[in-house]
Design a protein around this motif. Structure first.
Motif, PDB file in Angstrom:
ATOM      1  N   ARG A 177       0.823  -1.207   0.000  1.00 45.79           N
ATOM      2  CA  ARG A 177       0.000   0.000   0.000  1.00 45.79           C
ATOM      3  C   ARG A 177       0.857   1.258   0.000  1.00 45.79           C
ATOM      4  NH1 ARG A 177      -3.488  -3.192   3.806  1.00 45.79           N
ATOM      5  NH2 ARG A 177      -5.185  -3.824   2.481  1.00 45.79           N
ATOM      6  N   ASP A 178       2.044   1.177   0.577  1.00 44.95           N
ATOM      7  CA  ASP A 178       2.922   2.342   0.594  1.00 44.95           C
ATOM      8  C   ASP A 178       3.302   2.776  -0.816  1.00 44.95           C
ATOM      9  OD1 ASP A 178       2.864   2.236   3.363  1.00 44.95           O
ATOM     10  OD2 ASP A 178       4.783   1.201   3.522  1.00 44.95           O
ATOM     11  N   LEU A 179       3.371   1.835  -1.744  1.00 42.02           N
ATOM     12  CA  LEU A 179       3.747   2.163  -3.113  1.00 42.02           C
ATOM     13  C   LEU A 179       2.702   3.032  -3.804  1.00 42.02           C
ATOM     14  CD1 LEU A 179       5.102  -1.315  -4.184  1.00 42.02           C
ATOM     15  CD2 LEU A 179       6.433   0.703  -3.562  1.00 42.02           C
ATOM     16  N   ALA A 180       1.462   2.938  -3.392  1.00 42.11           N
ATOM     17  CA  ALA A 180       0.406   3.745  -4.007  1.00 42.11           C
ATOM     18  C   ALA A 180       0.590   5.222  -3.709  1.00 42.11           C
ATOM     19  CB  ALA A 180      -0.966   3.284  -3.522  1.00 42.11           C
ATOM     20  N   ALA A 181       1.297   5.539  -2.643  1.00 40.32           N
ATOM     21  CA  ALA A 181       1.483   6.938  -2.252  1.00 40.32           C
ATOM     22  C   ALA A 181       2.648   7.603  -2.991  1.00 40.32           C
ATOM     23  CB  ALA A 181       1.717   7.021  -0.744  1.00 40.32           C
ATOM     24  N   LEU A 182       3.449   6.839  -3.705  1.00 36.63           N
ATOM     25  CA  LEU A 182       4.567   7.425  -4.440  1.00 36.63           C
ATOM     26  C   LEU A 182       4.050   8.316  -5.556  1.00 36.63           C
ATOM     27  CD1 LEU A 182       6.919   4.331  -4.693  1.00 36.63           C
ATOM     28  CD2 LEU A 182       7.199   6.326  -3.210  1.00 36.63           C
ATOM     29  N   PRO A 183       4.823   9.344  -5.940  1.00 36.70           N
ATOM     30  CA  PRO A 183       4.374  10.224  -7.019  1.00 36.70           C
ATOM     31  C   PRO A 183       4.231   9.465  -8.337  1.00 36.70           C
ATOM     32  CG  PRO A 183       6.508  10.933  -6.143  1.00 36.70           C
ATOM     33  CD  PRO A 183       6.116   9.710  -5.408  1.00 36.70           C
ATOM     34  N   ALA A 184       3.392   9.987  -9.190  1.00 35.50           N
ATOM     35  CA  ALA A 184       3.195   9.399 -10.519  1.00 35.50           C
ATOM     36  C   ALA A 184       4.450   9.571 -11.358  1.00 35.50           C
ATOM     37  CB  ALA A 184       2.005  10.060 -11.203  1.00 35.50           C
ATOM     38  N   ASN A 185       4.586   8.770 -12.387  1.00 35.11           N
ATOM     39  CA  ASN A 185       5.724   8.838 -13.293  1.00 35.11           C
ATOM     40  C   ASN A 185       5.619  10.096 -14.148  1.00 35.11           C
ATOM     41  OD1 ASN A 185       7.588   8.515 -15.342  1.00 35.11           O
ATOM     42  ND2 ASN A 185       7.133   6.370 -15.679  1.00 35.11           N
ATOM     43  N   ASP A 186       6.584  10.992 -14.016  1.00 37.55           N
ATOM     44  CA  ASP A 186       6.593  12.236 -14.787  1.00 37.55           C
ATOM     45  C   ASP A 186       6.744  11.993 -16.287  1.00 37.55           C
ATOM     46  OD1 ASP A 186       6.362  13.691 -12.453  1.00 37.55           O
ATOM     47  OD2 ASP A 186       8.505  14.102 -12.293  1.00 37.55           O
ATOM     48  N   LEU A 187       7.326  10.872 -16.660  1.00 41.80           N
ATOM     49  CA  LEU A 187       7.552  10.588 -18.073  1.00 41.80           C
ATOM     50  C   LEU A 187       6.307  10.069 -18.781  1.00 41.80           C
ATOM     51  CD1 LEU A 187      11.027   8.857 -17.767  1.00 41.80           C
ATOM     52  CD2 LEU A 187      10.554  11.200 -18.496  1.00 41.80           C
ATOM     53  N   ALA A 188       5.292   9.684 -18.023  1.00 41.49           N
ATOM     54  CA  ALA A 188       4.098   9.103 -18.638  1.00 41.49           C
ATOM     55  C   ALA A 188       3.429  10.080 -19.599  1.00 41.49           C
ATOM     56  CB  ALA A 188       3.113   8.655 -17.560  1.00 41.49           C
ATOM     57  N   GLU A 189       3.313  11.325 -19.202  1.00 39.42           N
ATOM     58  CA  GLU A 189       2.666  12.311 -20.075  1.00 39.42           C
ATOM     59  C   GLU A 189       3.501  12.555 -21.324  1.00 39.42           C
ATOM     60  OE1 GLU A 189       1.199  16.939 -19.946  1.00 39.42           O
ATOM     61  OE2 GLU A 189       1.195  15.804 -18.100  1.00 39.42           O
ATOM     62  N   ALA A 190       4.816  12.626 -21.169  1.00 39.52           N
ATOM     63  CA  ALA A 190       5.691  12.842 -22.321  1.00 39.52           C
ATOM     64  C   ALA A 190       5.643  11.660 -23.276  1.00 39.52           C
ATOM     65  CB  ALA A 190       7.125  13.085 -21.849  1.00 39.52           C
ATOM     66  N   ALA A 191       5.362  10.472 -22.747  1.00 37.97           N
ATOM     67  CA  ALA A 191       5.284   9.273 -23.578  1.00 37.97           C
ATOM     68  C   ALA A 191       3.909   9.115 -24.221  1.00 37.97           C
ATOM     69  CB  ALA A 191       5.612   8.040 -22.737  1.00 37.97           C
ATOM     70  N   GLY A 192       3.041  10.084 -24.026  1.00 34.97           N
ATOM     71  CA  GLY A 192       1.717  10.018 -24.634  1.00 34.97           C
ATOM     72  C   GLY A 192       0.648   9.492 -23.697  1.00 34.97           C
ATOM     73  N   GLY A 193       0.956   9.453 -22.428  1.00 37.14           N
ATOM     74  CA  GLY A 193      -0.012   8.960 -21.452  1.00 37.14           C
ATOM     75  C   GLY A 193       0.056   7.451 -21.335  1.00 37.14           C
ATOM     76  N   ALA A 194      -0.756   6.936 -20.453  1.00 36.38           N
ATOM     77  CA  ALA A 194      -0.755   5.493 -20.232  1.00 36.38           C
ATOM     78  C   ALA A 194      -2.191   4.997 -20.130  1.00 36.38           C
ATOM     79  CB  ALA A 194       0.033   5.158 -18.974  1.00 36.38           C
ATOM     80  N   PRO A 195      -2.899   4.915 -21.270  1.00 36.72           N
ATOM     81  CA  PRO A 195      -4.294   4.477 -21.214  1.00 36.72           C
ATOM     82  C   PRO A 195      -4.448   3.071 -20.632  1.00 36.72           C
ATOM     83  CG  PRO A 195      -3.566   4.741 -23.496  1.00 36.72           C
ATOM     84  CD  PRO A 195      -2.484   5.259 -22.614  1.00 36.72           C
ATOM     85  N   LEU A 196      -3.458   2.204 -20.831  1.00 42.14           N
ATOM     86  CA  LEU A 196      -3.544   0.876 -20.247  1.00 42.14           C
ATOM     87  C   LEU A 196      -3.469   0.958 -18.727  1.00 42.14           C
ATOM     88  CD1 LEU A 196      -3.815  -2.146 -20.551  1.00 42.14           C
ATOM     89  CD2 LEU A 196      -1.341  -2.272 -20.902  1.00 42.14           C
ATOM     90  N   ALA A 197      -2.666   1.859 -18.195  1.00 38.52           N
ATOM     91  CA  ALA A 197      -2.602   2.052 -16.740  1.00 38.52           C
ATOM     92  C   ALA A 197      -3.955   2.518 -16.214  1.00 38.52           C
ATOM     93  CB  ALA A 197      -1.504   3.040 -16.374  1.00 38.52           C
ATOM     94  N   ASP A 198      -4.602   3.410 -16.932  1.00 34.23           N
ATOM     95  CA  ASP A 198      -5.944   3.855 -16.532  1.00 34.23           C
ATOM     96  C   ASP A 198      -6.914   2.676 -16.512  1.00 34.23           C
ATOM     97  OD1 ASP A 198      -4.999   6.477 -16.414  1.00 34.23           O
ATOM     98  OD2 ASP A 198      -5.676   6.949 -18.447  1.00 34.23           O
ATOM     99  N   GLU A 199      -6.819   1.826 -17.517  1.00 30.87           N
ATOM    100  CA  GLU A 199      -7.686   0.651 -17.602  1.00 30.87           C
ATOM    101  C   GLU A 199      -7.422  -0.317 -16.438  1.00 30.87           C
ATOM    102  OE1 GLU A 199      -8.446  -3.062 -20.653  1.00 30.87           O
ATOM    103  OE2 GLU A 199      -7.636  -1.204 -21.457  1.00 30.87           O
ATOM    104  N   LEU A 200      -6.154  -0.495 -16.091  1.00 29.85           N
ATOM    105  CA  LEU A 200      -5.803  -1.388 -14.992  1.00 29.85           C
ATOM    106  C   LEU A 200      -6.310  -0.853 -13.651  1.00 29.85           C
ATOM    107  CD1 LEU A 200      -2.222  -2.264 -16.203  1.00 29.85           C
ATOM    108  CD2 LEU A 200      -4.125  -3.871 -15.960  1.00 29.85           C
ATOM    109  N   ARG A 201      -6.219   0.460 -13.448  1.00 29.51           N
ATOM    110  CA  ARG A 201      -6.767   1.057 -12.219  1.00 29.51           C
ATOM    111  C   ARG A 201      -8.280   0.873 -12.181  1.00 29.51           C
ATOM    112  NH1 ARG A 201      -2.554   4.676 -13.161  1.00 29.51           N
ATOM    113  NH2 ARG A 201      -3.868   5.994 -14.436  1.00 29.51           N
ATOM    114  N   ALA A 202      -8.936   1.056 -13.306  1.00 22.87           N
ATOM    115  CA  ALA A 202     -10.389   0.860 -13.361  1.00 22.87           C
ATOM    116  C   ALA A 202     -10.769  -0.593 -13.086  1.00 22.87           C
ATOM    117  CB  ALA A 202     -10.929   1.301 -14.724  1.00 22.87           C
ATOM    118  N   ALA A 203      -9.849  -1.519 -13.371  1.00 22.67           N
ATOM    119  CA  ALA A 203     -10.104  -2.944 -13.145  1.00 22.67           C
ATOM    120  C   ALA A 203      -9.763  -3.377 -11.720  1.00 22.67           C
ATOM    121  CB  ALA A 203      -9.316  -3.773 -14.144  1.00 22.67           C
ATOM    122  N   GLY A 204      -9.278  -2.433 -10.892  1.00 23.95           N
ATOM    123  CA  GLY A 204      -9.046  -2.757  -9.492  1.00 23.95           C
ATOM    124  C   GLY A 204      -7.627  -2.622  -8.975  1.00 23.95           C
TER     125      GLY A 204
END
Length: 71
Positions: free
Chosen positions: A1-28
Protein backbone atom coordinates in the motif's frame (compact mmCIF):
# COMPACT_ATOMS: atom_id res chain seq x y z
CA UNK A 1 0.00 0.00 0.00
CA UNK A 2 2.92 2.34 0.59
CA UNK A 3 3.75 2.16 -3.11
CA UNK A 4 0.41 3.74 -4.01
CA UNK A 5 1.48 6.94 -2.25
CA UNK A 6 4.57 7.42 -4.44
CA UNK A 7 4.37 10.22 -7.02
CA UNK A 8 3.19 9.40 -10.52
CA UNK A 9 5.72 8.84 -13.29
CA UNK A 10 6.59 12.24 -14.79
CA UNK A 11 7.55 10.59 -18.07
CA UNK A 12 4.10 9.10 -18.64
CA UNK A 13 2.67 12.31 -20.08
CA UNK A 14 5.69 12.84 -22.32
CA UNK A 15 5.28 9.27 -23.58
CA UNK A 16 1.72 10.02 -24.63
CA UNK A 17 -0.01 8.96 -21.45
CA UNK A 18 -0.75 5.49 -20.23
CA UNK A 19 -4.29 4.48 -21.21
CA UNK A 20 -3.54 0.88 -20.25
CA UNK A 21 -2.60 2.05 -16.74
CA UNK A 22 -5.94 3.86 -16.53
CA UNK A 23 -7.69 0.65 -17.60
CA UNK A 24 -5.80 -1.39 -14.99
CA UNK A 25 -6.77 1.06 -12.22
CA UNK A 26 -10.39 0.86 -13.36
CA UNK A 27 -10.10 -2.94 -13.14
CA UNK A 28 -9.05 -2.76 -9.49
CA UNK A 29 -5.32 -2.06 -9.35
CA UNK A 30 -4.43 0.25 -6.47
CA UNK A 31 -1.45 1.49 -8.46
CA UNK A 32 -0.70 1.36 -12.19
CA UNK A 33 1.79 3.42 -14.17
CA UNK A 34 4.47 3.35 -16.83
CA UNK A 35 7.78 1.85 -15.78
CA UNK A 36 10.39 4.44 -16.69
CA UNK A 37 9.75 5.98 -20.10
CA UNK A 38 7.73 2.94 -21.19
CA UNK A 39 6.79 0.76 -23.01
CA UNK A 40 6.18 -1.34 -19.90
CA UNK A 41 3.12 -0.76 -17.72
CA UNK A 42 2.82 -2.28 -14.26
CA UNK A 43 -0.13 -2.65 -11.93
CA UNK A 44 -0.30 -3.53 -8.24
CA UNK A 45 -3.22 -5.48 -6.81
CA UNK A 46 -4.02 -6.46 -3.25
CA UNK A 47 -4.91 -10.02 -4.25
CA UNK A 48 -3.13 -12.33 -6.66
CA UNK A 49 -6.49 -13.68 -7.86
CA UNK A 50 -7.53 -10.20 -8.96
CA UNK A 51 -4.25 -9.71 -10.83
CA UNK A 52 -4.68 -13.04 -12.61
CA UNK A 53 -8.25 -12.19 -13.58
CA UNK A 54 -7.16 -8.90 -15.13
CA UNK A 55 -4.28 -10.63 -16.92
CA UNK A 56 -6.78 -13.05 -18.46
CA UNK A 57 -9.01 -10.12 -19.50
CA UNK A 58 -6.11 -8.53 -21.37
CA UNK A 59 -5.91 -11.68 -23.45
CA UNK A 60 -3.92 -11.20 -26.62
CA UNK A 61 -3.79 -7.41 -26.29
CA UNK A 62 -0.74 -7.47 -24.03
CA UNK A 63 1.88 -9.84 -22.71
CA UNK A 64 1.36 -10.18 -18.97
CA UNK A 65 3.14 -11.61 -15.95
CA UNK A 66 1.70 -12.00 -12.47
CA UNK A 67 4.40 -11.96 -9.81
CA UNK A 68 4.52 -11.55 -6.03
CA UNK A 69 6.87 -9.28 -4.08
CA UNK A 70 9.74 -10.96 -2.29
CA UNK A 71 9.87 -8.69 0.74
Amino acid sequence: RDLAALPANDLAEAAGGAPLADELRAAGAFRADLSGAGPTVYALFHRREAARAVARQLGRRARTWVVAPVW
